[in-house]
Every structure is written in C-alpha cells, then in structure tokens.
Motif scaffolding. Structure first.
Motif, PDB file in Angstrom:
ATOM      1  N   GLU A 240      -7.340  14.712   6.854  1.00 23.96           N
ATOM      2  CA  GLU A 240      -7.711  14.887   8.298  1.00 23.96           C
ATOM      3  C   GLU A 240      -7.721  13.468   8.935  1.00 23.96           C
ATOM      4  O   GLU A 240      -7.236  13.493  10.130  1.00 23.96           O
ATOM      5  N   SER A 241      -8.262  12.456   8.437  1.00 21.91           N
ATOM      6  CA  SER A 241      -8.484  11.256   9.153  1.00 21.91           C
ATOM      7  C   SER A 241      -7.111  10.374   9.055  1.00 21.91           C
ATOM      8  O   SER A 241      -6.679   9.612   9.609  1.00 21.91           O
ATOM      9  N   GLY A 242      -6.483  10.644   7.768  1.00 16.54           N
ATOM     10  CA  GLY A 242      -5.105   9.598   7.674  1.00 16.54           C
ATOM     11  C   GLY A 242      -5.665   8.284   7.131  1.00 16.54           C
ATOM     12  O   GLY A 242      -5.185   7.217   7.234  1.00 16.54           O
ATOM     13  N   THR A 243      -6.663   8.582   6.205  1.00 18.59           N
ATOM     14  CA  THR A 243      -7.349   7.165   5.356  1.00 18.59           C
ATOM     15  C   THR A 243      -7.031   7.398   3.907  1.00 18.59           C
ATOM     16  O   THR A 243      -7.274   8.444   3.369  1.00 18.59           O
ATOM     17  N   TYR A 244      -6.588   6.404   3.272  1.00 18.64           N
ATOM     18  CA  TYR A 244      -6.192   6.396   1.990  1.00 18.64           C
ATOM     19  C   TYR A 244      -7.152   5.196   1.122  1.00 18.64           C
ATOM     20  O   TYR A 244      -7.361   4.090   1.808  1.00 18.64           O
ATOM     21  N   GLY A 245      -7.390   5.227   0.015  1.00 22.55           N
ATOM     22  CA  GLY A 245      -8.123   4.275  -0.927  1.00 22.55           C
ATOM     23  C   GLY A 245      -7.353   3.998  -2.021  1.00 22.55           C
ATOM     24  O   GLY A 245      -7.055   5.003  -2.789  1.00 22.55           O
ATOM     25  N   GLU A 246      -7.421   2.669  -2.404  1.00 28.21           N
ATOM     26  CA  GLU A 246      -6.908   2.403  -3.669  1.00 28.21           C
ATOM     27  C   GLU A 246      -7.673   1.545  -4.642  1.00 28.21           C
ATOM     28  O   GLU A 246      -8.553   0.499  -4.023  1.00 28.21           O
ATOM     29  N   TYR A 247      -8.066   1.652  -5.843  1.00 30.66           N
ATOM     30  CA  TYR A 247      -8.398   0.607  -6.811  1.00 30.66           C
ATOM     31  C   TYR A 247      -7.477  -0.221  -7.399  1.00 30.66           C
ATOM     32  O   TYR A 247      -6.548   0.286  -8.107  1.00 30.66           O
ATOM     33  N   LYS A 248      -7.400  -1.621  -7.359  1.00 35.64           N
ATOM     34  CA  LYS A 248      -6.488  -2.215  -8.022  1.00 35.64           C
ATOM     35  C   LYS A 248      -7.225  -3.071  -9.312  1.00 35.64           C
ATOM     36  O   LYS A 248      -7.889  -3.826  -8.971  1.00 35.64           O
ATOM     37  N   GLY A 249      -6.536  -2.834 -10.481  1.00 37.05           N
ATOM     38  CA  GLY A 249      -7.026  -3.205 -11.534  1.00 37.05           C
ATOM     39  C   GLY A 249      -6.166  -4.524 -11.879  1.00 37.05           C
ATOM     40  O   GLY A 249      -5.184  -5.012 -11.116  1.00 37.05           O
ATOM     41  N   ALA A 250      -6.278  -4.816 -13.360  1.00 36.06           N
ATOM     42  CA  ALA A 250      -5.416  -5.997 -13.801  1.00 36.06           C
ATOM     43  C   ALA A 250      -4.041  -5.940 -13.722  1.00 36.06           C
ATOM     44  O   ALA A 250      -3.221  -6.893 -13.545  1.00 36.06           O
ATOM     45  N   ALA A 251      -3.520  -4.674 -13.726  1.00 31.12           N
ATOM     46  CA  ALA A 251      -2.150  -4.550 -13.604  1.00 31.12           C
ATOM     47  C   ALA A 251      -1.367  -4.931 -12.250  1.00 31.12           C
ATOM     48  O   ALA A 251      -0.085  -5.277 -12.352  1.00 31.12           O
ATOM     49  N   HIS A 252      -2.220  -5.008 -11.324  1.00 29.08           N
ATOM     50  CA  HIS A 252      -1.677  -5.406  -9.946  1.00 29.08           C
ATOM     51  C   HIS A 252      -1.719  -7.081  -9.653  1.00 29.08           C
ATOM     52  O   HIS A 252      -1.569  -7.353  -8.414  1.00 29.08           O
ATOM     53  N   ARG A 253      -2.116  -7.703 -10.634  1.00 29.80           N
ATOM     54  CA  ARG A 253      -2.114  -9.086 -10.472  1.00 29.80           C
ATOM     55  C   ARG A 253      -0.914 -10.036 -10.409  1.00 29.80           C
ATOM     56  O   ARG A 253      -0.990 -11.047 -10.090  1.00 29.80           O
ATOM     57  N   SER A 254       0.056  -9.423 -11.171  1.00 26.25           N
ATOM     58  CA  SER A 254       1.457 -10.120 -11.384  1.00 26.25           C
ATOM     59  C   SER A 254       1.960 -10.430  -9.984  1.00 26.25           C
ATOM     60  O   SER A 254       1.820  -9.475  -9.129  1.00 26.25           O
ATOM     61  N   ARG A 255       3.088 -11.307  -9.972  1.00 22.24           N
ATOM     62  CA  ARG A 255       3.592 -11.548  -8.615  1.00 22.24           C
ATOM     63  C   ARG A 255       4.463 -10.345  -8.181  1.00 22.24           C
ATOM     64  O   ARG A 255       4.354  -9.905  -6.805  1.00 22.24           O
ATOM     65  N   GLU A 256       5.226  -9.735  -9.025  1.00 25.58           N
ATOM     66  CA  GLU A 256       6.051  -8.732  -8.960  1.00 25.58           C
ATOM     67  C   GLU A 256       5.285  -7.563  -8.463  1.00 25.58           C
ATOM     68  O   GLU A 256       5.793  -6.893  -7.428  1.00 25.58           O
ATOM     69  N   ARG A 257       4.158  -7.310  -8.973  1.00 26.30           N
ATOM     70  CA  ARG A 257       3.373  -6.072  -8.741  1.00 26.30           C
ATOM     71  C   ARG A 257       2.576  -6.241  -7.205  1.00 26.30           C
ATOM     72  O   ARG A 257       2.596  -5.328  -6.457  1.00 26.30           O
ATOM     73  N   GLN A 258       2.104  -7.528  -6.958  1.00 21.66           N
ATOM     74  CA  GLN A 258       1.558  -7.616  -5.589  1.00 21.66           C
ATOM     75  C   GLN A 258       2.798  -7.652  -4.550  1.00 21.66           C
ATOM     76  O   GLN A 258       2.445  -7.098  -3.480  1.00 21.66           O
TER      77      GLN A 258
END
Length: 339
Positions: A240-258
């Motif tokens: 309804e609002s158009g809001t999304y949320g995400e939790y970023k764990g250790a897998a998101h720390r690499s340069r390619e993932r970022q």
C-alpha cells in the motif's frame, strides 16, 4: 537478503557409542577406553576421540541412553528433520543447550546433558530421523516453544521451522488447540509466517507488526516493472505504501555484492519504491526509526499509478548436493540469477 539458509544438509559421519567389552570384541576394554583414543559419551558408553561432537552427534549420544519409548524432541527433533536454525546453542550462539527428550511419565533417566519432558498421556507416534526415533516435528516445536526466553525468540522458532519445511502450520495449530499453551506459544502461532527465510527476516517482521503495530506486509516477493521484468526480490514489502525493507548480512560485504546491491536499489527507487536497510549491530530502536522514516517518505500511490507490480513469493533455493562449504557461493549465484 540474508546469507542464512533455513535447511541444513543431512549429517555425515555419525558414530554410535559402544559399551566397553572385557574381551575387546564389541567395544574397547575399560583400559583402552580410558586412553587418549576414546571419549566417554555417557556412563558406560564411549566413542572414538576423533569423532566430531557436531550437533547431530550430541543428539545421537543422548538418544542411545534413553529408556524404551523415549525420544528426542524440541530443538533436537527439529534439527534432525533438517531445520538449520535449531543448532543446539543458547541465545548467545555458543553455550550448548541440553538435548530435549520426551519420556513416559514413569520412566527415569540419569545423567546430565538432557532436558526431560514427560507426558502422562500416550507418546506420539515416532518418526525415524537418521536412524533415531523422534517426536514428530509439530509436537517437537510445541515442546520447544514452551522454553522460549521471549516472545520474539518464540516467533523466530515458529518461522524457522516453517521456512525449513519441517512443520505444517495447520497441523501445528491443530495440535496446539488440544494442549495447554504458554503466552509465547500463543504469540508464535498467531503470527507465524511461512514467508520468512531467515531469523533476521522474522525479527524484522515482528518489529514491524508487534512493536509498531503496522499492517502485515508480504515477505520475499518479486518486484516487477510494468513490462513484467523482475527487478528484485525484497525481504519485506508493504504494498500500500510502496515501502520495502532488507536485512544485509555478511554475504553483502564483498565489493561485487555491494555493487549489485546499489544497482538494484537504484532500480527500485526508479520505479517509486522507498527502502529501509538493516544491518548487524543496529538496535531495535534504529530498526523502528528506519521503518517509520521510510514509510513516511513513501509515495502511497494507488495501484493504477504505480510503476511496479508484486510478483511471486520466492522460497529459499534447495540445498546443493555438494558439500555444505559450497552453500555460500550457491546462494550468491541464486541471487545473481534473480537480480
């Protein structure tokens, strides 16, 4: 997206304890067992000293001590069913918890390392997991929920058992209706969500719903553009609002993932979605503030004016056939294909 997978691979290398044998035929003699090549698992039972004391091995060593009819239950039965979150560790992630077992009321069990549940009624029909008779998963989860240290942890327990596919929510609620329930059990079953794929997603959903009393969002859904192309799969989405949320764990720390994360965030902004992002170390006050702030910035457009659509629920990918060490790379490849 979390780097957690709700299922665990089947255990390998489990070794059943043996009794000492004066003749050294069916087991080591007492003298040999007292040496460095053997480890005492419980009174009268030993295993080779080089056997890894994995979660599953701990459960097996407890199970062989049980009297007739007794079975592992709680977190132990859920772990043997394949639910990865139930790792036998306390909330600090390090302290081993006793193995929960269900005994007939008249039975007795001596020794440490187990947590005894008793029943005056008939025992549930056992299910066999890796050669061990266990309490069925739905009953095992109800036993474990009674020991939850908080409502939040109870909510995670229910969500992670559902995410692993080891319990059926309708069966679970039917069992619960015939039993006495704690506040934690009632809370967990009322709000149980079959769409959370990680404990942090469960906590995120609970803060959103239980703490902030916001309308129930959807979890792990595709976001499509108007041409039907998948832009991303997001952890939490309030349509309804158009809001999304995400939790970023250790897998998101690499340069390619970022790099990929920023590209997909830019695409989601481009179609009018507003984000909040949570990372390890954030307090729940920060979580609440970010959720409310993002929701306040959101466009709240009616469906006909949105430049995006909600797609299908995306469950966790199946575990690979390779060694567990390959799981992290497998998960990253899965996300690359989606994104």
């Amino acid at each position: 997206m979390s780097d957690f997978h709700p299922r665990c691979p089947p255990p390998r290398g489990l070794v059943r304890p043996v009794r000492t044998d004066p003749d050294g035929v069916t087991g080591p003699t007492r003298g040999v067992a007292a040496g460095p090549r053997w480890r005492t698992s419980s009174p009268g039972l030993v295993v080779p000293a080089d056997v890894e004391l994995s979660v599953e091995q701990r459960i097996l060593e407890a199970a062989v001590r049980l009297p007739a009819g007794a079975m592992p239950t709680g977190w132990a039965a859920l772990r043997l069913a394949g639910a990865a979150w139930f790792d036998g560790a306390a909330a600090d992630g390090r302290t081993p918890m006793p193995v929960p077992v269900l005994l007939p009321h008249a039975s007795r069990l001596r020794g440490s390392g187990v947590r005894v549940e008793r029943t005056r009624g008939s025992l549930p029909p056992p299910v066999t997991r890796h050669g061990m008779a266990c309490v069925p998963s739905e009953v095992a989860l109800l036993h474990e929920l009674r020991w939850a240290a908080s409502l939040r942890r109870a909510g995670v327990m229910a969500d992670m058992a559902l995410a692993a596919g080891v319990v059926d929510l309708a069966v679970l609620r039917a069992h619960a209706a015939t039993r006495r329930r704690t506040d934690a059990t009632t809370y967990a079953l009322q709000r149980a969500c079959g769409e959370c794929r990680s404990p942090k997603e469960s906590e995120m959903l609970q803060v959103w719903g239980a703490d902030l009393d916001l309308p129930r969002p959807v979890m792990n859904r595709e976001v499509l553009d108007l041409a039907g192309r998948v832009i991303a799969v997001v952890d939490l989405l309030e349509v309804e609002s158009g809001t999304y949320g995400e939790y970023k764990g250790a897998a998101h720390r690499s340069r390619e993932r970022q790099r990929r994360d920023e590209a997909r965030a830019d695409e989601l902004r481009g179609v009018g979605l507003e984000a909040f992002v949570l990372v390890a170390g954030d307090s729940e006050r920060v979580w609440r503030d970010r959720m409310l702030s993002a929701r306040g910035r959101a466009l709240w457009l009616p469906e006909g004016r949105r430049r995006w659509r909600v797609g299908a629920f995306v469950p966790a990918p199946p575990l690979p056939d390779e060694d567990e060490a390959a799981l992290d790379e497998f998960m990253l490849e899965h996300y690359r294909a989606l994104e």
